[in-house]
Design a protein around this motif. Structure first.
Motif, PDB file in Angstrom:
ATOM      1  N   MET A  98       1.102  -1.166  -0.453  1.00 16.94           N
ATOM      2  CA  MET A  98       0.151   0.379  -0.415  1.00 16.94           C
ATOM      3  C   MET A  98       0.687   1.233  -0.007  1.00 16.94           C
ATOM      4  O   MET A  98       0.543   2.386  -1.038  1.00 16.94           O
ATOM      5  CB  MET A  98      -0.648   0.203   0.999  1.00 16.94           C
ATOM      6  N   ASN A  99       1.675   1.028   0.253  1.00 12.81           N
ATOM      7  CA  ASN A  99       3.296   2.239   0.827  1.00 12.81           C
ATOM      8  C   ASN A  99       3.587   2.612  -0.413  1.00 12.81           C
ATOM      9  O   ASN A  99       3.161   3.657  -0.884  1.00 12.81           O
ATOM     10  CB  ASN A  99       4.215   2.161   1.473  1.00 12.81           C
ATOM     11  N   GLU A 100       3.686   1.746  -1.296  1.00 12.03           N
ATOM     12  CA  GLU A 100       4.069   2.160  -2.611  1.00 12.03           C
ATOM     13  C   GLU A 100       2.918   2.562  -3.405  1.00 12.03           C
ATOM     14  O   GLU A 100       3.625   3.305  -4.411  1.00 12.03           O
ATOM     15  CB  GLU A 100       5.095   0.280  -3.477  1.00 12.03           C
ATOM     16  N   ILE A 101       2.160   1.960  -3.307  1.00 11.36           N
ATOM     17  CA  ILE A 101       0.707   2.822  -4.582  1.00 11.36           C
ATOM     18  C   ILE A 101       0.578   3.863  -3.888  1.00 11.36           C
ATOM     19  O   ILE A 101       0.485   4.873  -4.821  1.00 11.36           O
ATOM     20  CB  ILE A 101      -0.149   1.730  -4.071  1.00 11.36           C
ATOM     21  N   ALA A 102       0.743   4.671  -2.754  1.00 11.11           N
ATOM     22  CA  ALA A 102       0.615   5.718  -1.851  1.00 11.11           C
ATOM     23  C   ALA A 102       1.622   6.840  -2.785  1.00 11.11           C
ATOM     24  O   ALA A 102       1.414   8.095  -3.110  1.00 11.11           O
ATOM     25  CB  ALA A 102       0.757   5.279  -0.620  1.00 11.11           C
ATOM     26  N   GLY A 103       2.676   6.292  -2.733  1.00  7.65           N
ATOM     27  CA  GLY A 103       4.095   6.640  -3.232  1.00  7.65           C
ATOM     28  C   GLY A 103       3.632   7.286  -4.473  1.00  7.65           C
ATOM     29  O   GLY A 103       3.834   8.265  -5.148  1.00  7.65           O
ATOM     30  N   ASP A 104       3.929   6.380  -5.352  1.00  4.49           N
ATOM     31  CA  ASP A 104       3.206   6.439  -6.725  1.00  4.49           C
ATOM     32  C   ASP A 104       2.404   7.721  -6.508  1.00  4.49           C
ATOM     33  O   ASP A 104       2.344   8.302  -8.230  1.00  4.49           O
ATOM     34  CB  ASP A 104       2.532   5.479  -7.591  1.00  4.49           C
ATOM     35  N   ALA A 148      -2.889   6.305   4.709  1.00  3.36           N
ATOM     36  CA  ALA A 148      -4.152   6.247   4.733  1.00  3.36           C
ATOM     37  C   ALA A 148      -4.937   7.307   4.344  1.00  3.36           C
ATOM     38  O   ALA A 148      -6.411   6.297   3.906  1.00  3.36           O
ATOM     39  CB  ALA A 148      -4.202   7.522   6.408  1.00  3.36           C
ATOM     40  N   LEU A 149      -5.333   7.609   2.735  1.00  4.43           N
ATOM     41  CA  LEU A 149      -6.036   8.323   2.720  1.00  4.43           C
ATOM     42  C   LEU A 149      -6.306   7.104   1.052  1.00  4.43           C
ATOM     43  O   LEU A 149      -7.676   6.716   0.641  1.00  4.43           O
ATOM     44  CB  LEU A 149      -5.248   9.267   1.627  1.00  4.43           C
ATOM     45  N   LEU A 150      -5.364   5.765   1.136  1.00  5.31           N
ATOM     46  CA  LEU A 150      -6.265   4.798   0.480  1.00  5.31           C
ATOM     47  C   LEU A 150      -7.421   4.474   0.684  1.00  5.31           C
ATOM     48  O   LEU A 150      -7.789   3.474   0.655  1.00  5.31           O
ATOM     49  CB  LEU A 150      -5.126   3.761   0.320  1.00  5.31           C
ATOM     50  N   ASP A 203     -10.366  -2.216   1.876  1.00  6.03           N
ATOM     51  CA  ASP A 203      -8.813  -2.643   1.993  1.00  6.03           C
ATOM     52  C   ASP A 203      -8.203  -2.647   1.859  1.00  6.03           C
ATOM     53  O   ASP A 203      -7.844  -2.557  -0.163  1.00  6.03           O
ATOM     54  CB  ASP A 203      -8.621  -3.905   3.373  1.00  6.03           C
ATOM     55  N   LYS A 204      -6.792  -3.415   1.374  1.00  2.87           N
ATOM     56  CA  LYS A 204      -5.741  -4.671   0.014  1.00  2.87           C
ATOM     57  C   LYS A 204      -6.989  -4.663  -0.624  1.00  2.87           C
ATOM     58  O   LYS A 204      -6.841  -4.924  -1.983  1.00  2.87           O
ATOM     59  CB  LYS A 204      -4.930  -4.567   0.294  1.00  2.87           C
ATOM     60  N   SER A 205      -7.004  -5.840  -0.564  1.00  3.29           N
ATOM     61  CA  SER A 205      -8.059  -6.540  -1.067  1.00  3.29           C
ATOM     62  C   SER A 205      -9.281  -5.643  -1.611  1.00  3.29           C
ATOM     63  O   SER A 205      -9.609  -6.476  -3.039  1.00  3.29           O
ATOM     64  CB  SER A 205      -8.621  -7.781  -0.040  1.00  3.29           C
ATOM     65  N   GLN A 206      -9.936  -5.259  -1.534  1.00  4.78           N
ATOM     66  CA  GLN A 206     -10.970  -4.643  -1.957  1.00  4.78           C
ATOM     67  C   GLN A 206     -10.435  -3.725  -3.318  1.00  4.78           C
ATOM     68  O   GLN A 206     -11.343  -3.483  -4.569  1.00  4.78           O
ATOM     69  CB  GLN A 206     -11.546  -4.026  -0.907  1.00  4.78           C
ATOM     70  N   LEU A 207      -9.453  -3.917  -2.855  1.00  7.59           N
ATOM     71  CA  LEU A 207      -8.581  -2.361  -3.869  1.00  7.59           C
ATOM     72  C   LEU A 207      -7.908  -3.632  -5.143  1.00  7.59           C
ATOM     73  O   LEU A 207      -8.248  -3.714  -6.168  1.00  7.59           O
ATOM     74  CB  LEU A 207      -7.362  -1.314  -3.619  1.00  7.59           C
ATOM     75  N   TYR A 208      -8.149  -4.321  -4.666  1.00  8.64           N
ATOM     76  CA  TYR A 208      -7.162  -5.988  -6.054  1.00  8.64           C
ATOM     77  C   TYR A 208      -8.437  -6.320  -6.179  1.00  8.64           C
ATOM     78  O   TYR A 208      -8.864  -5.931  -8.185  1.00  8.64           O
ATOM     79  CB  TYR A 208      -6.428  -6.725  -5.244  1.00  8.64           C
ATOM     80  N   ILE A 209      -9.381  -6.457  -5.665  1.00  9.72           N
ATOM     81  CA  ILE A 209     -11.112  -6.249  -6.565  1.00  9.72           C
ATOM     82  C   ILE A 209     -11.318  -5.371  -7.301  1.00  9.72           C
ATOM     83  O   ILE A 209     -11.971  -5.465  -8.821  1.00  9.72           O
ATOM     84  CB  ILE A 209     -12.055  -7.161  -5.184  1.00  9.72           C
TER      85      ILE A 209
END
Lengths: 205, 205
Positions: free
Chosen positions: A33-39, A45-47, A53-59
DNA sequence: TCCTGACTTTTTTAACAAAACTATCAAAAA
DNA sequence: TTTTTGATAGTTTTGTTAAAAAAGTCAGGA
């Protein structure tokens, strides 16, 4: 209000894009998640403000891909005059989809068991949408009198899709990871077209 | 000398039988060399006198199963008059083989990756033997003029075998363990026969 | 040559600490 | 009020180690 939601939607979209890239290149587990936020030059936290959560994002990314894929199929599938073209279009589109998103699905290769239920839900939705589209194509052909009546188109298409799915590469059919390697996708695609050819003939007969 | 070897062979055979039972009921990892030795009222060390290690023992059992399976196919396959019967016989025999030895193959379910190379060798041998038998059946049909010439029977049979192998159960096609559960084998068998029916028609067309 | 008990080596399991990452939250910024 | 963040809590993964279990070996007996 509408403006605020637009803004939100745009940001959600941006997050989905960045996530897609990360997942595509590095796969699910090697993306943090840090990497995505960094990009996106935003805080992690904004994500979590936009996605639970992460899996929901992937989904969410996956759902978008699935929707696009189905849209492509839907838009062209009932414009074909004969059955073979329709099915070939499905096989080709599917092939392209897999090639373009190969690494994205490393989630499946690694996590083979115990994936979040929602993933299977999406897979199921896509599958039944494809099944509907294709069996519909058969029904239309039957109505046109192009092929002789089929008592259960859904069953036929189901078997065909399983069969296509089963196409693997090399003599040692079930070897290794069960998930085809990228360099084999072309060969698999060719074999699928061969199977399709025979299968369609079998349907017409 | 011959007598001594006979004795050895008999004992080897006994060990194979006992091992087969253990592997069949409890699978590879839940079977210990001590247990097999116990079943035969012999010391574990003796097992190592006859077989170099546990995996070789398992492989020997597997090779025996494979040989029997192929023998069954071979003995009947060229006695069939038409293609469909021949292929149906293959599918049925294969089904029976899997049902009868279901638990034996837990090795494959669990250890999915990194199996000993020899196992894949056997799988490969069986596969190409089946491929030979079946493509031969096609060639014979072609010679008899029963079906129109096929430019590459091996390729056709290869695709068919992949397709049959791909048959899974339920709408959610790729879900879970990739290895079918025992309670689904019958349904899978039925679907295979359906696929075979269409495929054969496609070949004849 | 066939066989065994005792022994060694390797693998599996369990427990636990450290590190990495996910997820939360109170509060600041817009 | 909505959006954003730094700090931090909670969880999962990774690495370590010790004990237990199983694989595998061997000197010697029948």
């Amino acid at each position: 209000m509408a403006a605020a939601n637009d803004q939100q939607d745009i940001k959600r979209e941006k997050i989905l894009e960045a996530s897609h890239q990360r997942f595509l290149h590095y796969g699910y587990s090697k993306t943090t998640m840090n990497e995505i936020a960094g990009d996106l030059s935003m805080s992690k936290a904004l994500l979590y403000y936009y996605f639970p959560d992460k899996s929901q994002l992937y989904i969410a990314v996956m759902r978008k891909l699935a929707t696009d894929y189905l849209k492509t199929l839907e838009s062209r599938l009932n414009s074909f005059t004969n059955l073979k073209e329709a099915f070939t279009f499905q096989v080709n589109t599917h092939h392209e989809f897999i090639v373009n998103n190969y690494n994205f699905f490393d989630f499946f290769r690694l996590n083979e068991q115990n994936l979040p239920e929602t993933i299977w839900q999406i897979v199921g939705e896509v599958h039944s949408a494809e099944l509907n589209l294709l069996s519909n194509a058969i029904k239309i052909e039957v109505e046109k009198g192009a092929i002789k009546p089929v008592n259960n188109p859904e069953e036929i298409v189901d078997v065909l899709m399983d069969a296509l799915h089963g196409i693997r590469v090399g003599a040692i059919s079930q070897k290794k990871t069960n998930f085809p390697r990228k360099e084999h996708l072309e060969e698999i695609h060719t074999k699928k077209l061969l199977l399709l050819d025979i299968f369609i003939k079998g349907l017409m007969a």
